[in-house]
Design an enzyme around this catalytic site. Structure first.
Site, mmCIF file in Angstrom:
data_model
loop_
_atom_site.group_PDB
_atom_site.id
_atom_site.type_symbol
_atom_site.label_atom_id
_atom_site.label_comp_id
_atom_site.label_asym_id
_atom_site.label_seq_id
_atom_site.Cartn_x
_atom_site.Cartn_y
_atom_site.Cartn_z
ATOM 1 N N PHE A 71 0.818 -1.219 0.000
ATOM 2 C CA PHE A 71 0.000 0.000 0.000
ATOM 3 C C PHE A 71 0.850 1.267 0.000
ATOM 4 C CE2 PHE A 71 -2.399 -3.409 1.999
ATOM 5 C CZ PHE A 71 -3.575 -3.384 1.254
ATOM 6 N N CYS B 87 -0.658 3.111 -10.694
ATOM 7 C CA CYS B 87 -1.541 2.148 -10.017
ATOM 8 C C CYS B 87 -3.032 2.389 -10.187
ATOM 9 C CB CYS B 87 -1.186 2.097 -8.540
ATOM 10 S SG CYS B 87 0.402 1.311 -8.260
HETATM 11 N N1 LIG Z 1 4.531 1.862 -7.554
HETATM 12 C C1 LIG Z 1 3.630 1.906 -6.575
HETATM 13 O O1 LIG Z 1 3.330 2.945 -6.014
HETATM 14 C C2 LIG Z 1 2.958 0.628 -6.128
HETATM 15 C C3 LIG Z 1 2.292 0.604 -4.896
HETATM 16 C C4 LIG Z 1 1.672 -0.556 -4.492
HETATM 17 C C5 LIG Z 1 1.691 -1.688 -5.307
HETATM 18 N N2 LIG Z 1 2.333 -1.630 -6.510
HETATM 19 C C6 LIG Z 1 2.357 -2.847 -7.332
HETATM 20 O O2 LIG Z 1 3.630 -3.462 -7.169
HETATM 21 C C7 LIG Z 1 4.052 -4.049 -8.399
HETATM 22 C C8 LIG Z 1 5.384 -3.465 -8.827
HETATM 23 O O3 LIG Z 1 5.211 -2.088 -9.074
HETATM 24 P P1 LIG Z 1 6.454 -1.105 -9.269
HETATM 25 O O4 LIG Z 1 5.895 0.260 -9.392
HETATM 26 O O5 LIG Z 1 7.477 -1.412 -8.242
HETATM 27 O O6 LIG Z 1 6.970 -1.616 -10.688
HETATM 28 P P2 LIG Z 1 8.347 -1.246 -11.418
HETATM 29 O O7 LIG Z 1 8.039 -1.267 -12.853
HETATM 30 O O8 LIG Z 1 8.937 -0.013 -10.806
HETATM 31 O O9 LIG Z 1 9.302 -2.461 -11.045
HETATM 32 C C9 LIG Z 1 9.113 -3.775 -11.512
HETATM 33 C C10 LIG Z 1 10.488 -4.415 -11.622
HETATM 34 O O10 LIG Z 1 10.327 -5.808 -11.875
HETATM 35 C C11 LIG Z 1 11.348 -6.229 -12.779
HETATM 36 N N3 LIG Z 1 10.970 -7.513 -13.373
HETATM 37 C C12 LIG Z 1 10.066 -7.737 -14.343
HETATM 38 N N4 LIG Z 1 10.000 -9.066 -14.608
HETATM 39 C C13 LIG Z 1 10.883 -9.690 -13.769
HETATM 40 C C14 LIG Z 1 11.250 -11.034 -13.534
HETATM 41 N N5 LIG Z 1 10.694 -12.023 -14.219
HETATM 42 N N6 LIG Z 1 12.180 -11.284 -12.605
HETATM 43 C C15 LIG Z 1 12.754 -10.283 -11.898
HETATM 44 N N7 LIG Z 1 12.439 -8.981 -12.071
HETATM 45 C C16 LIG Z 1 11.504 -8.676 -12.990
HETATM 46 C C17 LIG Z 1 11.463 -5.062 -13.737
HETATM 47 O O11 LIG Z 1 12.699 -5.088 -14.435
HETATM 48 C C18 LIG Z 1 11.330 -3.862 -12.792
HETATM 49 O O12 LIG Z 1 12.576 -3.409 -12.317
HETATM 50 C C19 LIG Z 1 2.911 -3.802 -9.396
HETATM 51 O O13 LIG Z 1 2.061 -4.906 -9.398
HETATM 52 C C20 LIG Z 1 2.212 -2.594 -8.811
HETATM 53 O O14 LIG Z 1 0.847 -2.549 -9.176
HETATM 54 C C21 LIG Z 1 2.979 -0.510 -6.930
#
Ligand SMILES: NC(=O)c1ccc[n+]([C@@H]2O[C@H](COP(=O)([O-])OP(=O)(O)OC[C@H]3O[C@@H](n4cnc5c(N)ncnc54)[C@H](O)[C@@H]3O)[C@@H](O)[C@H]2O)c1
Length: 449
Positions: free
Chosen positions: A153, A261
């Site tokens: 969150f 998100c």
């Molecule tokens: N950004 C936010 O504010 C937030 C908040 C809560 C939940 N989320 C959720 O968390 C998740 C991640 O979001 P984020 O913003 O951190 O994404 P992001 O795009 O910043 O990071 C994702 C990372 O995962 C890596 N990746 C992709 N496939 C991979 C694999 N097979 N093995 C290893 N690494 C891999 C990518 O290279 C990237 O660095 C999403 O589902 C998002 O909805 C995000």
């Protein structure tokens, strides 16, 4: 905080906003952390001590806990050293608007056949994903792998503080060792804990984001009605926010929500409902209001300036909110494109997000500071409420501008301070203060006076 060695080691798969903050946060709490990403450049930068994203406090946390943090493109270290594997890979929307779970599937496929590990899902996934993953694990001889839903969150811009002081921690599991191990990890944070089943944990995340998005679209619609009726939405939000049943947060009218998100999670929930045979009407309206809200500033500018062709418009801020360099879903993307389509010259400045913005909008004119952005502008639009814009000396801005129109797209400025500098102020849903304003320079209304 805790002594290294007394806490569970963990693996974190995906080193983006969520993964890196999770890795740094658990390292701060005393865990050894094996952090894995397929992006070799990102991992090389992390190994070299660089921080690939802008998030307040993250660099300090990573530096302080460097000895406990191991970065790699290979999963083997995490599998060898840690039982709990936190999954924080991206789940962007597909063309259909459903969540793209291909990165999650890749992670699941890379899991070994053993009983010693647990997947802890931090990525936001549709309700039912955990059950589907468990079915895949069972049919591929890996039913010994435990599964926990632990939705995240945190808010970009305050992600480190949110990790260390969460409103609550949600853990959905099958009442097994893995769920308890995750709860133990979070225990030092003394946050309210919600332990539930996997499907409910998944739905809590989607429902929370959908509710917050609804709250924003609601106050934006109230703002639009305020503009028609002479009320001031800032006053209205204050008045309704003091009701404990409503609360003051997420009642700031503006240019609409952005970020990675809300848009995708609202869409994913709406389509999850549709795929299950239910028409979630409310969320369609929430999305539509938000899309229109990003464009309303264009009509405000047109109303004041008659035409945008040949006008110079300064955008202050591009990131989807302050304190982040994240441009995903930023309202500035829609606004800049619409202004350019109307023939305006758009000059923009963002203190942190310029590199990201340039990759998405290479055609914009980028200024190196706020004053350079406003120099010669017919109108200024506050897009992202970075503190340095809120603290601008409006007399200096007025001196630099060619025109005198300021549109406060976040209702973050002091209207009186802007007007005292001889500028025309317009916010979102705020009572018009025409009496205090002079005419907008360079328009027919000015000539008529
Ligand atoms: N950004 C936010 O504010 C937030 C908040 C809560 C939940 N989320 C959720 O968390 C998740 C991640 O979001 P984020 O913003 O951190 O994404 P992001 O795009 O910043 O990071 C994702 C990372 O995962 C890596 N990746 C992709 N496939 C991979 C694999 N097979 N093995 C290893 N690494 C891999 C990518 O290279 C990237 O660095 C999403 O589902 C998002 O909805 C995000």
């Amino acid at each position: 905080m805790a002594d290294a060695g007394t806490r569970q080691p963990i693996g974190v798969i995906g080193a983006g906003y969520v993964g890196l903050v999770t890795a740094a946060g658990f390292a701060e709490l005393g865990s050894e952390v094996w952090c894995v990403d397929i992006d070799a450049e990102r991992i090389a930068r992390l190994q070299a001590g660089e921080v690939p994203i802008h998030e307040p406090g993250l660099a300090e946390l990573l530096t302080r806990n460097r000895a406990r943090l191991h970065f790699s493109t290979e999963l083997s270290g995490a599998l060898e050293h840690a039982a709990l594997l936190f999954v924080a890979v991206g789940t962007p929307p597909t063309h259909s608007g459903d969540a793209d779970l291909s990165a999650v599937r890749e992670v699941v496929e890379s899991m070994p056949r053993d009983d010693g590990h647990a997947l802890v899902m931090k990525s936001t996934v549709p309700c039912g994903t955990g059950a589907a993953i468990k079915r895949v694990l069972a049919t591929t001889g890996r039913s010994g792998l435990a599964y926990v839903s632990c939705p995240e969150f945190l808010k970009e811009g305050s992600a480190v503080a949110d990790f260390l002081h969460p409103d609550r921690v949600v853990v959905g599991d099958d009442d097994d060792w893995a769920g308890q191990a995750v709860l133990d990890l979070y225990e030092p944070l003394e946050a309210p804990l919600v332990r539930t089943d996997v499907a409910s944990a998944e739905m809590i995340k989607l429902a929370a984001n959908a509710f917050l998005a609804t709250k924003i679209s609601f106050i934006n619609e109230i703002a639009n009605v305020c503009e028609e009726t002479g009320a001031d939405v800032v006053e209205v939000a204050r008045g309704i926010g003091l009701d404990a049943r409503i609360g003051p947060k997420f009642l700031q009218a503006g240019l609409g929500y952005g970020g990675s998100c809300f848009t995708k999670d609202v869409s994913a929930l709406k389509l999850l409902a549709a795929n299950s045979g239910y028409h979630f009407q409310l969320l369609g309206a929430v999305t539509e209001v938000n899309e229109l809200q990003k464009r309303r500033v264009v009509s405000k500018l047109q109303r004041h300036l008659a035409t945008l062709a040949g006008r110079q418009v300064a955008l202050l801020g591009l990131a989807f909110k302050p304190n982040t360099d994240d441009m995903r879903g930023a309202s500035s993307l829609v606004l800049a494109a619409r202004l350019q389509a109307e023939g305006a010259h758009v000059r923009a400045f963002d203190p942190i997000a310029e590199a990201e913005a340039r990759s998405l909008m290479p055609q914009l004119d980028y200024a190196s500071g706020a004053l350079e952005a406003v120099r010669g502008a017919d109108a200024v639009v506050l897009v992202t409420e970075w503190p340095e814009f809120v603290a601008l000396d409006w007399a200096v801005v007025a001196e630099a501008m060619a025109g005198n129109l300021v549109i406060d797209g976040r209702n973050a400025l002091d209207p009186a301070a802007v007007q005292a500098a001889g500028l025309v102020y317009e916010g979102i849903g705020r009572a018009p203060r025409a009496a205090a304003d002079g005419p907008v320079r360079g328009t027919a209304s000015e000539a008529a006076r």
